[in-house]
Design a protein around this motif. Structure first.
Motif, PDB file in Angstrom:
ATOM      1  N   GLY A 163      -3.186   4.550   1.619  1.00 41.84           N
ATOM      2  CA  GLY A 163      -2.310   3.845   0.701  1.00 41.84           C
ATOM      3  C   GLY A 163      -0.846   4.063   1.025  1.00 41.84           C
ATOM      4  O   GLY A 163      -0.039   3.113   1.009  1.00 41.84           O
ATOM      5  N   ASP A 164      -0.477   5.312   1.328  1.00 39.49           N
ATOM      6  CA  ASP A 164       0.918   5.601   1.686  1.00 39.49           C
ATOM      7  C   ASP A 164       1.283   4.992   3.033  1.00 39.49           C
ATOM      8  O   ASP A 164       2.437   4.584   3.247  1.00 39.49           O
ATOM      9  N   LEU A 221      -7.670  -0.599   1.022  1.00 37.01           N
ATOM     10  CA  LEU A 221      -7.331   0.358  -0.021  1.00 37.01           C
ATOM     11  C   LEU A 221      -8.449   0.452  -1.059  1.00 37.01           C
ATOM     12  O   LEU A 221      -9.159  -0.523  -1.326  1.00 37.01           O
ATOM     13  N   SER A 222      -8.576   1.613  -1.654  1.00 37.57           N
ATOM     14  CA  SER A 222      -9.515   1.779  -2.759  1.00 37.57           C
ATOM     15  C   SER A 222      -8.977   1.061  -3.988  1.00 37.57           C
ATOM     16  O   SER A 222      -7.822   0.615  -4.017  1.00 37.57           O
ATOM     17  N   THR A 254      -2.889  -4.819   0.808  1.00 41.61           N
ATOM     18  CA  THR A 254      -3.864  -3.910   0.197  1.00 41.61           C
ATOM     19  C   THR A 254      -5.149  -3.797   1.021  1.00 41.61           C
ATOM     20  O   THR A 254      -6.157  -3.278   0.535  1.00 41.61           O
ATOM     21  N   GLU A 310      -8.187   2.356  -6.822  1.00 44.74           N
ATOM     22  CA  GLU A 310      -7.072   3.136  -7.361  1.00 44.74           C
ATOM     23  C   GLU A 310      -5.818   2.968  -6.501  1.00 44.74           C
ATOM     24  O   GLU A 310      -4.715   2.777  -7.027  1.00 44.74           O
ATOM     25  N   GLU A 311      -5.985   3.020  -5.180  1.00 45.48           N
ATOM     26  CA  GLU A 311      -4.837   2.843  -4.286  1.00 45.48           C
ATOM     27  C   GLU A 311      -4.245   1.443  -4.412  1.00 45.48           C
ATOM     28  O   GLU A 311      -3.021   1.273  -4.385  1.00 45.48           O
ATOM     29  N   THR A 312      -5.124   0.454  -4.572  1.00 48.50           N
ATOM     30  CA  THR A 312      -4.646  -0.921  -4.741  1.00 48.50           C
ATOM     31  C   THR A 312      -3.798  -1.049  -5.998  1.00 48.50           C
ATOM     32  O   THR A 312      -2.711  -1.648  -5.981  1.00 48.50           O
ATOM     33  N   GLN A 323      -2.126   1.259  -7.563  1.00 45.21           N
ATOM     34  CA  GLN A 323      -0.856   1.962  -7.367  1.00 45.21           C
ATOM     35  C   GLN A 323       0.092   1.155  -6.491  1.00 45.21           C
ATOM     36  O   GLN A 323       1.292   1.037  -6.787  1.00 45.21           O
ATOM     37  N   ALA A 324      -0.440   0.581  -5.398  1.00 46.49           N
ATOM     38  CA  ALA A 324       0.393  -0.209  -4.495  1.00 46.49           C
ATOM     39  C   ALA A 324       0.949  -1.445  -5.187  1.00 46.49           C
ATOM     40  O   ALA A 324       2.130  -1.799  -5.015  1.00 46.49           O
ATOM     41  N   SER A 353      -2.002   9.387   3.513  1.00 42.73           N
ATOM     42  CA  SER A 353      -3.140   8.635   2.987  1.00 42.73           C
ATOM     43  C   SER A 353      -3.005   7.179   3.419  1.00 42.73           C
ATOM     44  O   SER A 353      -1.899   6.699   3.741  1.00 42.73           O
TER      45      SER A 353
END
Length: 249
Positions: A150-151, A177-178, A174, A180-182, A184-185, A148
């Protein structure tokens, strides 16, 4: 003594002044953000610090050593490592191979004609440790290009960490990134910074991310520093509000 010190750092491209007399210091263990509107000179500043481009004027000092004329690979050997605004990975190689290769690049013994096996083993150990710190062990054997977004962004940070840097420069971690991904990161990065004595210089456009991660902020506008201080002071600065933050507060 600052780990990184910039003295009147300037970069001109013909008639364009990309970086204008930037003076700044980053203390050991500090997490500092560099912010500013598009075209403010943030990425150009990173290029000057890491030796990707040569400065027109001024100096870069790393742990008291003048490195202004040192090439990028020399600065890496001293302990600088960076991520890029556009993710730079080897997409067909696994996440583990990416981090191992990054770790090997820092090893001064990598060109020895004998004993290379120990270099490879140590590089993999450091690469695996970096993957674990970024929460990527579960994707270690997957091709980087299939992860993904994010990963992939976190994998690039892991590659930088595998080089065991003294100074980590992160350019828009970031980016793309979405929401949600932001989130998490940022959680992963905040945990990383809190659990280590890593010195970090961060360029980021998302102010929520900046105010979550950074303890000091430098603001650029048209290549020059217009503010420098802790997050609350920067948010309250009228010049910063006018030039960049607008109605954020």
């Amino acid at each position: 003594m600052p780990l990184l010190e910039l003295r009147g750092l300037t970069k001109r491209y013909g008639g364009i002044l990309a970086v204008d007399q930037v003076t700044m210091s980053v203390e050991p263990g500090e997490v500092r953000a560099v912010i500013g509107p598009n075209g403010a000179g943030k990425t150009s500043l990173f290029h000057l610090i890491t030796g990707v481009v040569k400065a027109t004027e001024g100096d870069v000092l790393f742990d008291g050593q003048r490195v202004t004329a040192m090439p990028a690979f020399g600065r890496c050997q001293l302990g600088m490592s960076r991520t890029f605004q556009i993710t730079a990975l080897f997409p067909e190689m696994s996440a583990r191979e990416n981090t191992s290769l990054a770790a090997q690049a820092r090893d001064k013994q990598r060109w020895r004609p004998l004993g290379g096996g120990s270099v490879f083993a140590e590089a993999q150990r450091r690469g695996d440790a970096a993957l674990e710190r970024l929460g990527l062990t579960h994707v270690a054997d997957r091709p980087a290009g299939l992860l993904s977004h994010g990963d992939q962004r976190l994998l690039e940070v892991a590659m930088a960490l595998a080089q065991q840097p003294r100074l980590l420069l992160m350019d828009e971690p970031t980016q793309g990134l979405s929401v949600e991904e932001t989130a998490q990161a940022v959680d992963v990065l905040a945990g990383l910074f809190a659990s280590s004595d890593l010195t970090v210089l961060l360029v980021e456009h998302d102010m929520e991310v900046v105010f979550r991660l950074a303890r000091k902020i430098t603001v650029l506008h048209r290549g020059a520093v217009i503010a420098d201080g802790d997050p609350e002071a920067v948010k309250a600065d009228a010049t910063v509000q006018s030039a960049y933050l607008g109605g954020y507060v």
